[in-house]
Design an enzyme around this catalytic site. Structure first.
Site, PDB file in Angstrom:
ATOM      1  N   ARG A  87       0.308  -8.732  13.786  1.00  0.00           N
ATOM      2  CA  ARG A  87      -0.324  -7.664  13.220  1.00  0.00           C
ATOM      3  C   ARG A  87      -1.662  -7.971  12.108  1.00  0.00           C
ATOM      4  NH1 ARG A  87       4.635  -4.150  11.045  1.00  0.00           N
ATOM      5  NH2 ARG A  87       2.828  -3.173  10.245  1.00  0.00           N
TER       6      ARG A  87
ATOM      7  N   ARG B 208      -9.655   0.935   9.149  1.00  0.00           N
ATOM      8  CA  ARG B 208      -9.145  -0.436   9.331  1.00  0.00           C
ATOM      9  C   ARG B 208      -9.844  -0.873  10.502  1.00  0.00           C
ATOM     10  NH1 ARG B 208      -2.690   0.693   9.649  1.00  0.00           N
ATOM     11  NH2 ARG B 208      -1.569  -1.023  10.106  1.00  0.00           N
TER      12      ARG B 208
ATOM     13  N   ARG C 289      12.035  -5.436   4.793  1.00  0.00           N
ATOM     14  CA  ARG C 289      11.684  -4.320   4.753  1.00  0.00           C
ATOM     15  C   ARG C 289      12.199  -2.839   6.589  1.00  0.00           C
ATOM     16  NH1 ARG C 289       5.544  -2.236   5.478  1.00  0.00           N
ATOM     17  NH2 ARG C 289       6.093  -2.240   8.173  1.00  0.00           N
TER      18      ARG C 289
ATOM     19  N   LYS D 138       1.063  -1.189  -0.110  1.00  0.00           N
ATOM     20  CA  LYS D 138       0.074   0.208  -0.096  1.00  0.00           C
ATOM     21  C   LYS D 138       1.008   1.252  -0.066  1.00  0.00           C
ATOM     22  CE  LYS D 138      -2.114  -0.649   3.862  1.00  0.00           C
ATOM     23  NZ  LYS D 138      -1.625  -1.524   4.527  1.00  0.00           N
TER      24      LYS D 138
ATOM     25  N   ARG E 237      11.862  -0.641  11.284  1.00  0.00           N
ATOM     26  CA  ARG E 237      10.753  -0.564  12.285  1.00  0.00           C
ATOM     27  C   ARG E 237      10.086  -1.549  13.214  1.00  0.00           C
ATOM     28  NH1 ARG E 237       5.390   0.594   8.813  1.00  0.00           N
ATOM     29  NH2 ARG E 237       4.291  -0.498  10.119  1.00  0.00           N
TER      30      ARG E 237
HETATM   31  P1  AMP Z   1       1.131   1.246   9.817  1.00  0.00           P
HETATM   32  O1  AMP Z   1       2.495   1.730   9.114  1.00  0.00           O
HETATM   33  O2  AMP Z   1       0.191   1.338   8.644  1.00  0.00           O
HETATM   34  O3  AMP Z   1       1.093  -0.133   9.462  1.00  0.00           O
HETATM   35  O4  AMP Z   1       0.486   1.515  10.803  1.00  0.00           O
HETATM   36  C1  AMP Z   1       1.653   1.238  11.715  1.00  0.00           C
HETATM   37  C2  AMP Z   1       0.515   1.101  13.379  1.00  0.00           C
HETATM   38  O5  AMP Z   1       0.044   2.203  13.434  1.00  0.00           O
HETATM   39  C3  AMP Z   1      -0.659   0.613  13.242  1.00  0.00           C
HETATM   40  O6  AMP Z   1       0.095  -1.355  13.551  1.00  0.00           O
HETATM   41  C4  AMP Z   1      -1.165   1.181  14.681  1.00  0.00           C
HETATM   42  O7  AMP Z   1      -0.637   0.766  15.766  1.00  0.00           O
HETATM   43  C5  AMP Z   1      -1.435   2.294  14.105  1.00  0.00           C
HETATM   44  N1  AMP Z   1      -1.894   2.236  13.102  1.00  0.00           N
HETATM   45  C6  AMP Z   1      -2.146   2.680  12.398  1.00  0.00           C
HETATM   46  N2  AMP Z   1      -3.251   2.668  11.206  1.00  0.00           N
HETATM   47  C7  AMP Z   1      -4.522   2.921  12.076  1.00  0.00           C
HETATM   48  C8  AMP Z   1      -6.013   3.040  12.524  1.00  0.00           C
HETATM   49  N3  AMP Z   1      -6.011   3.604  11.074  1.00  0.00           N
HETATM   50  N4  AMP Z   1      -6.079   2.568  13.286  1.00  0.00           N
HETATM   51  C9  AMP Z   1      -5.945   2.292  14.833  1.00  0.00           C
HETATM   52  N5  AMP Z   1      -4.429   1.831  14.467  1.00  0.00           N
HETATM   53  C10 AMP Z   1      -3.236   2.465  13.034  1.00  0.00           C
END
Ligand code: AMP
Length: 218
Positions: A172, A88, A127, A13, A161
């Site tokens: 996750r 999400r 990554r 994404k 990360r």
């Molecule tokens: P990502 O970079 O999209 O993988 O997001 C990293 C982390 O940020 C996730 O594992 C959540 O802890 C938090 N996070 C990001 N977007 C959301 C969302 N829409 N709802 C809840 N937590 C989020």
């Protein structure tokens, strides 16, 4: 051009959002990036979400919806945006419907990128990210030394990360299947929903996405 990119962590994404952003000049709204920037700044919000994120858990719906509404109300989102990593949960999708209604009845195209879990674990454990400009890298066929400095901005801060460890990735993915995957049914029922095979090359996935818009214009 208003797009939601849906899919588990690691399906591409972020990569596809950045390509769409460059091609069409519309902003990528990544809730993960917004939250990571707050953690880096050590803001009050950043301190609240730091451990939740490191553990691979979800931040509360209310907090995320507040962040997204504020961001989508900014002028650069008027002509389009790409939502990456949001919504999400079903309550987030319902909250987004309300926000879009308030923002002049915007209708979004939802594009799911699908990849199997084994491939996701392989991709995410390898990554790496540029801490300065966010460019995404992989050490699958390279060493970390090959990636430094960042080819885009020259930074030497190429890091992994905290939530890209195998244990946290599995957690996750579990949350994705249980809480986020139901959004597929939610958006299918609404109509403008499309699914793309994320096992293809980055260029092929981009071409499939472009094809969805070409069809709309003909
Ligand atoms: P990502 O970079 O999209 O993988 O997001 C990293 C982390 O940020 C996730 O594992 C959540 O802890 C938090 N996070 C990001 N977007 C959301 C969302 N829409 N709802 C809840 N937590 C989020």
């Amino acid at each position: 051009m208003y797009i939601i990119l849906l899919g588990a962590p690691g399906v591409g994404k972020g990569t596809q959002s950045k390509r769409l952003m460059t091609k069409h000049g519309i902003p990528q709204i990544s809730t993960g990036d917004i939250l990571r920037a707050e953690v880096k700044k050590e803001s009050t919000l950043g301190k609240r979400v730091k451990e939740i994120m490191a553990n691979g858990e979800l931040v509360s719906d209310d907090l995320i919806l507040e962040i997204v509404e504020r961001r989508l109300s900014q002028a650069d989102c008027a002509a389009g945006f790409i939502l990456d990593g949001f919504p999400r949960t079903i309550p987030q999708a319902e909250g987004l419907d309300e926000i879009l209604r308030r923002l002049d009845n915007i209708s979004v195209k939802v594009i799911e990128i699908s990849v199997d879990d084994a491939e996701i674990i392989k991709r995410l454990t390898s990554r790496r990210v540029c801490g300065n400009c966010g460019t995404l890298y992989s050490i699958l066929n390279k060493t970390l030394a090959d990636l430094i400095p960042c080819e885009k901005c020259g930074s030497k801060d190429i890091f992994q990360r905290r939530d890209d460890t195998e244990e946290t990735i599995k957690k996750r993915l579990g949350i994705y299947h249980e809480t986020t995957a139901p959004l597929i049914g939610y958006y299918k029922a609404k109509g403008d929903f499309h699914s793309i095979n994320g096992l293809q090359t980055v260029e092929e996935v981009s071409a499939d996405i472009a094809g969805l818009f070409a069809k709309q214009l003909t």
